[in-house]
Every structure is written in C-alpha cells, then in structure tokens.
Design an enzyme around this catalytic site. Structure first.
Site, PDB file in Angstrom:
ATOM      1  N   CYS A 169      13.950  45.705 -26.255  1.00  0.00           N
ATOM      2  CA  CYS A 169      14.687  44.824 -25.343  1.00  0.00           C
ATOM      3  C   CYS A 169      14.844  43.468 -26.038  1.00  0.00           C
ATOM      4  CB  CYS A 169      13.914  44.669 -24.033  1.00  0.00           C
ATOM      5  SG  CYS A 169      14.598  43.428 -22.929  1.00  0.00           S
ATOM      6  N   LYS A 189      10.937   3.812   1.135  1.00  0.00           N
ATOM      7  CA  LYS A 189      10.776   5.247   0.914  1.00  0.00           C
ATOM      8  C   LYS A 189      11.218   5.670  -0.485  1.00  0.00           C
ATOM      9  CE  LYS A 189       9.996   7.794   4.223  1.00  0.00           C
ATOM     10  NZ  LYS A 189      10.553   8.006   5.533  1.00  0.00           N
ATOM     11  N   CYS A 215      18.428  44.990 -21.463  1.00  0.00           N
ATOM     12  CA  CYS A 215      18.536  46.135 -22.371  1.00  0.00           C
ATOM     13  C   CYS A 215      18.822  47.451 -21.659  1.00  0.00           C
ATOM     14  CB  CYS A 215      17.261  46.273 -23.195  1.00  0.00           C
ATOM     15  SG  CYS A 215      15.872  46.866 -22.215  1.00  0.00           S
ATOM     16  N   TYR A 218      -5.501   1.884   7.476  1.00  0.00           N
ATOM     17  CA  TYR A 218      -4.487   0.899   7.063  1.00  0.00           C
ATOM     18  C   TYR A 218      -4.258  -0.205   8.087  1.00  0.00           C
ATOM     19  CZ  TYR A 218      -1.412   4.165   9.592  1.00  0.00           C
ATOM     20  OH  TYR A 218      -0.840   4.997  10.513  1.00  0.00           O
ATOM     21  N   ASP A 231       1.365  10.621   3.311  1.00  0.00           N
ATOM     22  CA  ASP A 231       2.106  11.595   4.095  1.00  0.00           C
ATOM     23  C   ASP A 231       1.130  12.483   4.849  1.00  0.00           C
ATOM     24  OD1 ASP A 231       4.426  12.522   5.004  1.00  0.00           O
ATOM     25  OD2 ASP A 231       5.005  13.622   3.198  1.00  0.00           O
ATOM     26  N   LYS A 248       2.465   4.764   1.181  1.00  0.00           N
ATOM     27  CA  LYS A 248       2.701   5.372   2.495  1.00  0.00           C
ATOM     28  C   LYS A 248       2.262   6.826   2.404  1.00  0.00           C
ATOM     29  CE  LYS A 248       6.123   5.649   6.167  1.00  0.00           C
ATOM     30  NZ  LYS A 248       5.969   7.033   6.542  1.00  0.00           N
ATOM     31  N   CYS A 274      16.677  47.165 -16.665  1.00  0.00           N
ATOM     32  CA  CYS A 274      16.523  45.827 -17.207  1.00  0.00           C
ATOM     33  C   CYS A 274      17.904  45.195 -17.388  1.00  0.00           C
ATOM     34  CB  CYS A 274      15.795  45.907 -18.547  1.00  0.00           C
ATOM     35  SG  CYS A 274      15.823  44.350 -19.445  1.00  0.00           S
ATOM     36  N   GLU A 283       0.847  -1.205   0.000  1.00  0.00           N
ATOM     37  CA  GLU A 283       0.000   0.000   0.000  1.00  0.00           C
ATOM     38  C   GLU A 283       0.875   1.245   0.000  1.00  0.00           C
ATOM     39  OE1 GLU A 283      -1.897   0.036   4.145  1.00  0.00           O
ATOM     40  OE2 GLU A 283      -1.331  -2.054   3.854  1.00  0.00           O
ATOM     41  N   CYS A 334      10.128  45.476 -17.553  1.00  0.00           N
ATOM     42  CA  CYS A 334      11.071  46.293 -18.312  1.00  0.00           C
ATOM     43  C   CYS A 334      10.227  47.067 -19.324  1.00  0.00           C
ATOM     44  CB  CYS A 334      12.050  45.375 -19.035  1.00  0.00           C
ATOM     45  SG  CYS A 334      12.770  46.116 -20.496  1.00  0.00           S
TER      46      CYS A 334
END
Ligand code: IVH
Length: 792
Positions: free
Chosen positions: A454, A324, A421, A236, A128, A126, A418, A124, A448
């Site tokens: 640019c 894991k 540019c 579980y 979290d 695991k 910028c 099954e 910018c």
C-alpha cells in the site's frame, strides 16, 4: 501519640497540621511535605476519629467525602445580587470602557504630557466554571450557593464542602464576622481528562468540556459524587461583609488569601488601559499552558471607593469588564468523512467540514480518531457539529446538534477496501487472556492489510525508517520519500540501499552535490544499533523504549524474531497485545524478505549478541505457571507448585494425589490444574515456552545464580497501597529484574516497604517493626540509581 497527650489534643494537632499543609499546597502553591507524609497524617487522623467518633466535627479534613443525598436543593436569596459582566471583544470596546470609567470618576482625559489620570485596574483570568457564593459566619463555612438568576440561587452547601481547596474554617485573624466570598468553581484540565477517561471506561458519557463537567459535578443531589470529582475554587470577590475590608480589590483578594482562600496566581495590577491590553496579550500567550480553562480576562477598577462611585447599570457593574478571547468552539456542517491510511495501516476517519473560523483560524478538517469515536459521537454526514480548536492541537468534534439533522443525513461507513491501494480492510482484534483462555474481541481500529504494497503505508514506513531516532538518514525528507515511492524507485526500506547516483540526480531539486550528500547519508546509516533497527522497522506498538528493551534483553535480531509471545511477556512492560504484534511482524513473509534484503545490501547490525544476564532473573517456574492463567491458580498457588515440584515436567505429569499433597492447594485448584494439562495443546504450549526460556538462558534453575550479581540480590521487598506512576505488577517486575524478591506480607525478614496512598495494615506493621518505608517518589529515585533490565 505521646502518652501524656489525649486523643482530643492529637486530633486537634493533626487537623491543624493537615490544614496548614493544604494551605501551602492549594493557596501558596508550595507543597511542604511529600504526599506520603500527608497521607500518613490523614490516616492517623481517620484512625483516631474512628476510635473516638464523638470527636468528629464537620470541619475535620476527613469530612470532605459527601453525605446523604438530597431530594432537592433549597433556595438561597442573595442579599447582595450576584452580577454578571459586560464583555469586550476588541480594543475599541476596551477603550470605550476606560473612557466611561474616567468620565464616571470625573478624571481628565490623558494629554500629551503623560498619564496623570490613569485608572488602576486589577487584572485576573476569567475562569470557565461556575460562580458560587460561600458564606462564612464567625470564620465557619455555613453555606454555599450557586448564582442562579443572580438574585436567587440553589443551596449547594453539602457539595462545596467536598471541594478540597475551600477552607471549612478561615485561617488567621481579622476576618469580618459575616463574610460572603464569591468565586468560581472549576475543573482543572488534567482532572477533566482523567474524569472523562473514567467515564468512558465505565461506559458513561464523557463531558464535552471542563465547564460542563464542573457544572454537572456541582449540581449533584448526592454530594458523594461531587466529592469524587476534581473541583477547585478560585475566589475573585466579596459579597456581603459586616466588617472592615481593605480599600482596594487586590487588597481584598490578598486578605482572602491570608484567610486560607485560593485566589488567582495571575492576579496583576495595571496602571491604565494600555497595561490591561498587555495583560490580555500575555495571558492569551499563556492560555494553553495554564492548568485550567479560561475564556478571557476580567478588569476591575481597583479602588473600592471608585467602584462605589461608579455603581451599576442594570445587572452589570460599571467598574468591571470581561475581555473575552475568541471562542474556541464553533458550529459547522460535516460535509463528509474520509479515511486516511497511517504507517501501520490504521485507517483513521477524518471529518471534512464546511470551513469555519475558530479562534482566528479557518478550520476545514477535524480528527475523529477511530470508529468507536464516530459511534460515541453518533455523527452522520450532513450533521451540524460543534468543533473545538485549542492551541496547536488538531481540531476536534465535540458533539452535534440533533435538531439540525437533515432528512438525507448519511451514516459514516468504513470502506471495505483501502482508499489508497484497494486491499481489504480488516478490523483489529483485541487479545485478552483470562482464566487460562485467550479471548479475542473486536478492537476499535481498522487496518488496510496491504502493508508495504500500500503506497500510503510504504511512504509512512519509509519516512519512519529514515527518521532521526531510527536509521537517522539525514536529508531524506518527506517530499523526497514521496518522489522515490511515486517513481517506483523504492518499494521497501531495503531499496534505499541500492539507489544509484543516476536515479537520485533525476529527482526534483537534486544536483551533483546534493546527490552525493544523500548517497553518503544512506551509506553512513549502514551500521545501526540493534535497538535503532528494531525501532526503524515500525512494528505496531513498538516505540523507542520497547525497541531498546527488546535489544537489551534478547541481544540479537534472530532471537527477537523467534521469541514466542508468551516469552516476550516476561519482559517488563510488554503486554500480550504488543507481544503478538512483535511475533506476527516477524512471521510475515514480506517482512522477513525485507530484513534479509537489508542485510544482503550491507546493513550490519551492531548486535549485542549476548543475552542480558539480568533477564534471567525475570523468569521463574512460578512465574511461568502464573502467566499461564490457569483458573483458580493465583500467584501464591503457582509458587507453592513450583516449590513442591521443581520442574514443569513434574507439574504436568503430577497426578491427583501428588497435587493434593501441595500445602494449601484447594481441591478446586488441583482439579483445574489437572483439567488444564489434560489438554495436550496446553501442555505442548507450556513445554514450548519452557524450552524457549531455557534456550534463551532464562531459566529458573539459574535464577539464584544470576540474581547474585544484581544490586538487590538477597533482599525482600513489599509493595503496598496504590502506586501512581506504574502498576503494582510493573513495580514487582522492576524489583525482580534487580534481583529482589517481592513478598506479599511484611515480616522481620522484609528489607524495605514501598507504600503508596491507601496503604493499610502492611504499612502499620512495617512501622511497628521499624522497617525502611519508601514513598513512590523515593522508590523511583532508588530504582533510577540502580541498573537492571529494561532501563538504561
Ligand atoms: S467578577 C461583579 N471575576 O464570569 C463582578 N467573574 O460574566 C462579578 N468569572 O458570573 C464577577 N472569572 O462566573 C469575576 N475573575 C473573575 C471571574 C469571573 C470567571 C465568571 C463568573 C461570573 C461571570 C460573569
């Protein structure tokens, strides 16, 4: 309720019906009724319980709302300790585990001729989240507790009762009189995202991950808070039990399922450790697609007799192990923050990290989204930060470890110029209109201002312009665009249309045929539809859908370019912000030049020319008054003014006495209206909008005529309750675009009612009158089947 039936009987019937639906939904994953039907049953039950409070029981599905806040949690001793699991990180650990199990059971090692002595394992995921113990006595949930240190936990009974998929009473028969169920309470990914969005909106700190969010939600002294969090249980195992249970782990889990407890849908039986390994791989592949976070898989010897034989070592069972997955979160140093320039000039901070291995991949960059995110995280250059990588998503910074901040840590600063540019960098502004006034606040994005001057923006703009869903110029990949820009051959999208054979053949990787192909592809793109062309221009916030809508509604580039923001907002789904973006794009001198050049160089738009006739139905005099946002004039007031005066001019020039004649218009509203139009600028603006609406043929006088040809012409609809996929305003706009009138109350004249969750008296009235009532799903289907404005 049939007259012969008592309230108590109906309540019992509703509860068992709701419980059965919950079971189908949460445990079997086979929803049996549409949400609207479920909500109706739930509401009926609530109403009956309100009438008969003496019939409310703690196990009624209406009671999952939380109760009085506690001062502290009580303590719970676990009669059967809640153990933890040993971990396996690599194949060797798993093989060792299997060997220990076989030795413990005195099973012979496998030989060349087969797997006679394979152990059966249950597999099954695991999850979290947080381990919990749920105690059922005579089928009733009497206590919920955290794991704590394994021997003593905290009493969180009030909180677990709010978790929707935990049965308050066991289903079926055959459960032991005392049954302690063990499982994990977790927060599904979608719920976590939604919760964090809500946290941010309300100014609260978001949770770092679903696990923390689940833990924080369960450990609330106020169970009403827990009730508002999207938690779920996955059972579980079993702790205490005083009756017979099946003799395998999987058998036990299936028994739990039949008693109404949700178990993992990924539960599998493995024969031997090789099968376990395959399961680990398969779940690893699925990990990103699962609706909840997992950090590994758990293998448990399936036979309960074998489990007993193996027993425990310290605080871990010898018969189970957690395999894991590689960690997705790691700690590293933030070396620097650089700024990248995007297509629309947005400057995005990007974290440069000391390279670190996260889930098998070296991570050296992470996105920081925008400066608000930098401020929210509070990171400084030099900090030790927590990075997370999941699937293909760009790594993210989750937070920092404050104790490790060095003395010379530096604040993250937005550059004034910028980085590409050298043009100025400006903070974007958010425009809001409320109570007749536009207010401007600072946005979280910096831009910018260099636009196509640019290089970074120019390259991105061209890549977007030629992309498949835009002008669709085949063979003009990112690398070629870069070369064209770097060599100064292309300074705007219009320059693509004067590239010569000599210029292209000089590019890296080009020869005779590839040159011809590219020039042909450019040539073939000269007749885009208006929608494609609008999209290709790369107006900020104008995606494909908005581009299609603009093209469909306004029919010509000239009209789109001239439309006032206040006129654009008449289109469904276009807000003030986008309207301003569109307007200022076409106001920009440079953009105008590029468009003129494109046309001069042979780009011929397949314009629709005509205004979409349905668009006219969107604009009404009442709508115009309403959208001006005059203080104290709500949409009903706007409607009354429109009905009374018939034209904007008449409203603007109405004097105090005229206004006081308007039925149910308060003095405050009348004064506010006068004040508003006494400002010449306001009157001028309203007239300008009116003139454009009129010019575009979107005038209210033609409303009825236009609506006549629409599918819902002559119908009156009412929207009530919450709609989930759209706002009420959007629903209204879409109905109006199809010719319907949308009313605020239900009467015998109502054609149809759309009822979402939370619908109240209007729904009751509709039922009373026997009107057609649609839930959102059916409503959407209906809309999809009709052709109106804004949708293809
Ligand atoms: S079995 C004796 N099964 O992992 C066996 N635990 O590291 C005890 N967990 O405290 C646990 N999913 O919070 C088991 N399918 C699963 C699990 C699971 C998550 C958690 C649980 C436990 C921790 C042990």
């Amino acid at each position: 309720m049939p007259s012969a039936q008592t309230a108590a009987e109906r309540i019992a019937e509703l509860r068992s019906e709701i419980d059965a639906h919950n079971y189908r939904y949460y445990v079997l994953d086979e929803p049996s009724v549409p949400d609207a039907e479920y909500d109706r049953l739930f509401k009926e039950l609530k109403a009956l319980e309100a009438e008969h409070p003496e019939l409310v029981t703690p196990e009624s599905p209406t009671q999952r709302v939380g109760g009085e806040a506690l001062a502290t949690f009580g303590q719970v001793r676990h009669e059967v300790p809640m153990l933890s699991l040993g971990n396996a990180f690599e194949e060797k650990h798993l093989v060792d585990f299997d060997r220990r199990v076989r030795e413990g059971l005195d099973l012979p090692a496998g030989d060349l001729f087969g797997a006679g002595a394979e152990v059966e394992y249950s597999c099954e995921p695991k999850l979290d989240g947080l381990a919990v113990s749920l105690l059922y006595e005579n089928g009733h949930l009497v206590r919920g507790a955290t794991r704590g240190d394994g021997s003593t936990g905290e009493d969180i009974s009030a909180n677990v009762r709010t978790v929707r998929n935990i049965p308050l009473k066991l289903h079926g028969t055959g459960w032991p009189a005392v049954l302690e169920v063990r499982g994990e309470i977790y927060m599904p990914k979608a719920g976590f995202e939604a919760l964090n969005a809500r946290q941010l909106e309300s100014g609260a700190k978001p949770f770092a991950n679903p696990r923390n969010a689940a833990a924080g939600s369960l450990r609330q002294l106020d169970s009403k808070i827990t009730a508002s969090r999207p938690l779920e249980l996955c059972a579980y195992g079993v702790g205490r039990s005083d009756g017979e249970l099946p003799d395998t782990h999987i058998g036990i889990l299936n028994a739990l399922k039949s008693w109404g407890l949700p178990i993992s849908r990924e539960l599998k039986l493995a024969k031997g450790i090789a099968d376990c390994w395959a399961y680990y791989d398969a779940i690893g592949e699925k990990r990103d697609a699962l609706p909840y976070e997992i950090d590994g898989v758990v293998f448990k010897v399936n036979s309960v007799a074998q489990q007993r034989e193996l027993g425990f070592r310290a605080r871990e069972p010898r018969w189970a192990i957690a395999h894991k997955f590689p960690a997705r979160e790691e700690v590293t140093e933030l070396l620097d923050v650089e700024f990248q320039v995007g297509r629309t000039g947005a400057i995005t901070p990007v974290a440069r990290l000391k390279p670190v291995q996260v889930a098998g991949v070296t991570v050296s960059n992470a996105t920081l989204h925008n400066m608000d995110e930098v401020a929210r995280l509070g990171v400084m250059i030099g900090d030790t930060v927590i990075v997370r990588r999941a699937g293909d998503v760009i790594p993210q910074i989750l937070g920092l470890i404050p104790e490790r901040r060095p003395a010379d840590a530096r604040a993250v600063q937005v550059p004034e110029q910028c980085p590409v540019c050298g043009s100025a960098v400006e903070r974007t502004q958010l425009i809001k209109r409320s109570k007749g006034r536009e207010s401007v606040s600072e946005g979280s994005i910096y831009r910018c201002v260099g636009r196509l001057a640019c290089q970074a923006q120019l390259k991105q703009a061209i890549i977007h312009f030629v992309s498949r869903r835009a002008m669709d110029i085949d063979g003009l990949g990112d690398k070629i665009v870069e070369q064209l820009v770097d060599r100064g051959l292309v300074n705007s999208p219009a320059d693509l249309y004067c590239l010569t054979r000599e210029q292209v053949i000089e590019l890296e990787g080009f020869a005779e045929i590839s040159t011809r192909n590219l020039l042909n592809a450019i040539d073939a793109s000269r007749k885009p539809t208006l929608a494609r062309f609008i999209y290709a221009l790369g107006i900020p916030d104008v995606g494909e859908e908005t581009a299609k809508l603009l093209a469909r509604a306004l029919g010509s580039l000239e009209r789109i370019g001239r439309a006032l923001p206040d006129v654009l907002v008449y289109l469904p789904e276009i807000g003030l912000e986008v309207a301003h973006e569109i307007h200022s794009f076409f106001e920009d001198e440079h953009n105008r030049t590029v468009i003129t050049q494109l046309r001069a160089r042979g780009v011929e738009l397949q314009e629709e020319g005509e205004l979409h006739p349905e668009f006219a139905a969107c604009a009404t005099l009442a709508g115009l008054i309403d959208k001006l946002n005059i203080p104290f004039i709500a949409s009903t007031g706007a409607q009354r003014l429109a009905d009374r005066f018939g034209s904007l001019d008449a409203i603007i020039s109405a004097d105090w006495l005229d206004l006081r004649q308007v039925e149910r218009l308060t003095e405050k509203a009348a004064r506010s209206l006068r004040d508003y139009f006494d400002h010449p600028e306001n009157a001028r603006r309203a007239r300008q909008i009116e003139a454009q609406l009129r010019e575009f043929g979107m005038h209210w006088q033609s409303e009825r005529k236009q609506a006549a040809g629409l599918p819902l012409a002559g119908q009156t609809w009412v929207l009530t309750g919450t709609l989930e996929t759209m706002s009420r305003d959007e629903g209204k706009a879409r109905l109006e675009a199809l010719g319907a009138k949308v009313a605020g109350s239900v009467s015998a004249k109502t054609t149809c009612v759309v009822a979402g969750p939370g619908a109240g008296s209007k729904l009751a009235k509709a039922n009373e009158l026997g009107l057609e009532v649609l839930d959102e799903e059916v409503f959407l289907e209906r809309l999809a089947g009709l052709k109106g404005i804004g949708r293809d």
